[in-house]
Scaffold this motif. Structure first.
Motif, PDB file in Angstrom:
ATOM      1  N   UNK A 109       0.743  -1.316   0.021  1.00  0.00           N
ATOM      2  CA  UNK A 109      -0.151  -0.070   0.014  1.00  0.00           C
ATOM      3  C   UNK A 109       0.823   1.313  -0.002  1.00  0.00           C
ATOM      4  N   UNK A 110       1.636   1.530  -1.115  1.00  0.00           N
ATOM      5  CA  UNK A 110       2.412   2.415  -1.064  1.00  0.00           C
ATOM      6  C   UNK A 110       1.897   3.948  -0.910  1.00  0.00           C
ATOM      7  N   UNK A 111       0.738   4.252  -1.059  1.00  0.00           N
ATOM      8  CA  UNK A 111      -0.034   5.513  -1.080  1.00  0.00           C
ATOM      9  C   UNK A 111      -0.868   5.607   0.268  1.00  0.00           C
ATOM     10  N   UNK A 112      -0.749   4.756   1.099  1.00  0.00           N
ATOM     11  CA  UNK A 112      -1.405   4.894   2.330  1.00  0.00           C
ATOM     12  C   UNK A 112      -0.430   5.357   3.468  1.00  0.00           C
ATOM     13  N   UNK A 113      -0.341   6.566   3.808  1.00  0.00           N
ATOM     14  CA  UNK A 113       0.556   7.303   4.650  1.00  0.00           C
ATOM     15  C   UNK A 113      -0.167   7.623   5.790  1.00  0.00           C
ATOM     16  N   UNK A 114      -1.349   7.137   6.215  1.00  0.00           N
ATOM     17  CA  UNK A 114      -2.159   7.590   7.507  1.00  0.00           C
ATOM     18  C   UNK A 114      -1.284   6.879   8.620  1.00  0.00           C
ATOM     19  N   UNK A 115      -0.843   5.957   8.560  1.00  0.00           N
ATOM     20  CA  UNK A 115      -0.060   5.345   9.709  1.00  0.00           C
ATOM     21  C   UNK A 115       1.253   6.024   9.901  1.00  0.00           C
ATOM     22  N   UNK A 116       2.101   6.284   8.970  1.00  0.00           N
ATOM     23  CA  UNK A 116       3.363   7.104   8.942  1.00  0.00           C
ATOM     24  C   UNK A 116       2.797   8.474   9.402  1.00  0.00           C
ATOM     25  N   UNK A 117       1.916   9.212   8.993  1.00  0.00           N
ATOM     26  CA  UNK A 117       1.807  10.609   9.397  1.00  0.00           C
ATOM     27  C   UNK A 117       1.383  10.550  10.880  1.00  0.00           C
ATOM     28  N   UNK A 118       0.630   9.556  11.370  1.00  0.00           N
ATOM     29  CA  UNK A 118       0.194   9.575  12.829  1.00  0.00           C
ATOM     30  C   UNK A 118       1.082   9.277  13.750  1.00  0.00           C
ATOM     31  N   UNK A 119       2.148   8.350  13.075  1.00  0.00           N
ATOM     32  CA  UNK A 119       3.501   7.977  14.106  1.00  0.00           C
ATOM     33  C   UNK A 119       4.269   9.282  13.949  1.00  0.00           C
ATOM     34  N   UNK A 120       4.620  10.063  13.167  1.00  0.00           N
ATOM     35  CA  UNK A 120       5.504  11.209  13.068  1.00  0.00           C
ATOM     36  C   UNK A 120       4.827  12.157  13.936  1.00  0.00           C
ATOM     37  N   UNK A 121       3.578  12.383  14.140  1.00  0.00           N
ATOM     38  CA  UNK A 121       2.915  13.575  14.706  1.00  0.00           C
ATOM     39  C   UNK A 121       3.104  13.077  16.283  1.00  0.00           C
ATOM     40  N   UNK A 122       2.647  11.986  16.471  1.00  0.00           N
ATOM     41  CA  UNK A 122       2.831  11.500  17.932  1.00  0.00           C
ATOM     42  C   UNK A 122       4.038  11.251  18.650  1.00  0.00           C
ATOM     43  N   UNK A 123       4.838  10.522  17.877  1.00  0.00           N
ATOM     44  CA  UNK A 123       6.470  10.060  18.165  1.00  0.00           C
ATOM     45  C   UNK A 123       7.225  11.406  17.992  1.00  0.00           C
ATOM     46  N   UNK A 124       7.241  12.197  17.103  1.00  0.00           N
ATOM     47  CA  UNK A 124       8.455  13.117  16.973  1.00  0.00           C
ATOM     48  C   UNK A 124       7.861  14.498  17.248  1.00  0.00           C
ATOM     49  N   UNK A 125       6.624  15.048  16.487  1.00  0.00           N
ATOM     50  CA  UNK A 125       6.277  16.398  16.606  1.00  0.00           C
ATOM     51  C   UNK A 125       5.532  16.746  17.861  1.00  0.00           C
ATOM     52  N   UNK A 126       5.207  15.484  18.509  1.00  0.00           N
ATOM     53  CA  UNK A 126       4.548  15.592  20.153  1.00  0.00           C
ATOM     54  C   UNK A 126       5.628  16.021  21.176  1.00  0.00           C
TER      55      UNK A 126
END
Length: 252
Positions: free
Chosen positions: A97-114
């Motif tokens: 699923x190369x176009x499904x970025x939902x998990x990646x975006x949620x992970x970055x928001x939670x783990x890094x930007x948070x």
């Protein structure tokens, strides 16, 4: 790091490493405030540990983090330690699923930007406190990635890098910056099976070793338990290719 007499804010404190660390630090005589999204989970922890407190926050939402930081400082003006522990870890099937970025975006928001947003919000307050410390929770996967969780591994590598830079920038401020890098630990981070996986480090053993290392004077800049050292020092030891292959074979 001073391990008693602090006022400590721990994100992701309703379960797993965050909860266990909160309980251990509470037993040592610290005022502990746990946070997370799920009010019921936080209330259950507080009910079991009189004197502990809880605040809710959505670590993916900048406005929620700003409001949360304001409440924490207003309600607990003695706050001098923050532990950026909240995080998610989800598998990603990139090839399927190369176009499904939902998990990646949620992970970055939670783990890094948070953690970056919360640290920025609390720094003005922490700069005026004695024995202040900022703790980040990265992972052994910051140093040798798990291919099944590429964004998680990448965010933890970024947290390691951010911690190094933050430590350097704050070296004259009196604020300690300490990174905790867990190995594979028996929690439910990746589901219920992980909590009893014999390949994972027992949670109680991990917490005991972490608390001992935190109490070391001077406290190490990085808290690396023995089980995590093969990952943390794979590059230095020239074993990164072998460790990467072994890790990714073991975890599919």
């Amino acid at each position: 790091m001073k391990t008693t007499g602090n006022t400590i804010l721990i994100t992701g404190g309703g379960s797993g490493i965050g909860r266990a660390l909160a309980e251990a630090l509470h037993r040592l005589g610290n005022q502990v405030i746990i946070s997370g999204r799920r009010r019921a989970a936080l209330d259950a922890v507080v009910a079991a540990h009189p004197g502990m407190a809880a605040l809710t926050v959505d670590m993916t939402d900048p406005a929620s983090i700003a409001a949360f930081a304001g409440r924490a400082v207003a309600e607990f003006p003695a706050l001098n330690v923050v532990i950026n522990n909240a995080g998610i870890m989800k598998p990603e099937d990139i090839g399927a699923a190369p176009d499904d970025l939902a998990i990646a975006e949620e992970t970055i928001a939670t783990n890094l930007l948070g953690p970056i947003r919360l640290t920025a919000a609390l720094l003005p307050h922490l700069k005026g406190k004695d024995d202040a410390a900022i703790l980040t929770v990265s992972s052994g996967l910051a140093f040798v990635p798990l291919a099944a969780t590429p964004t998680y591994s990448a965010t933890k590598a970024a947290i390691h890098s951010y911690s190094m830079s933050l430590r350097h920038r704050l070296k004259e401020s009196g604020i300690e910056v300490i990174e905790i890098a867990p190995p594979y630990v028996q929690t439910e981070l990746m589901g219920e099976a992980q909590a009893s996986d014999p390949r994972a480090m027992p949670l109680a053993d991990f917490i005991d070793e972490v608390v001992t290392l935190l109490g070391t004077q001077p406290t190490p800049a990085e808290i690396i338990v023995e089980r995590c050292k093969p990952l943390r020092f794979a590059a230095e030891n020239g074993t990164i290719a072998a460790v990467f292959d072994g890790l990714n074979t073991m975890h599919g």
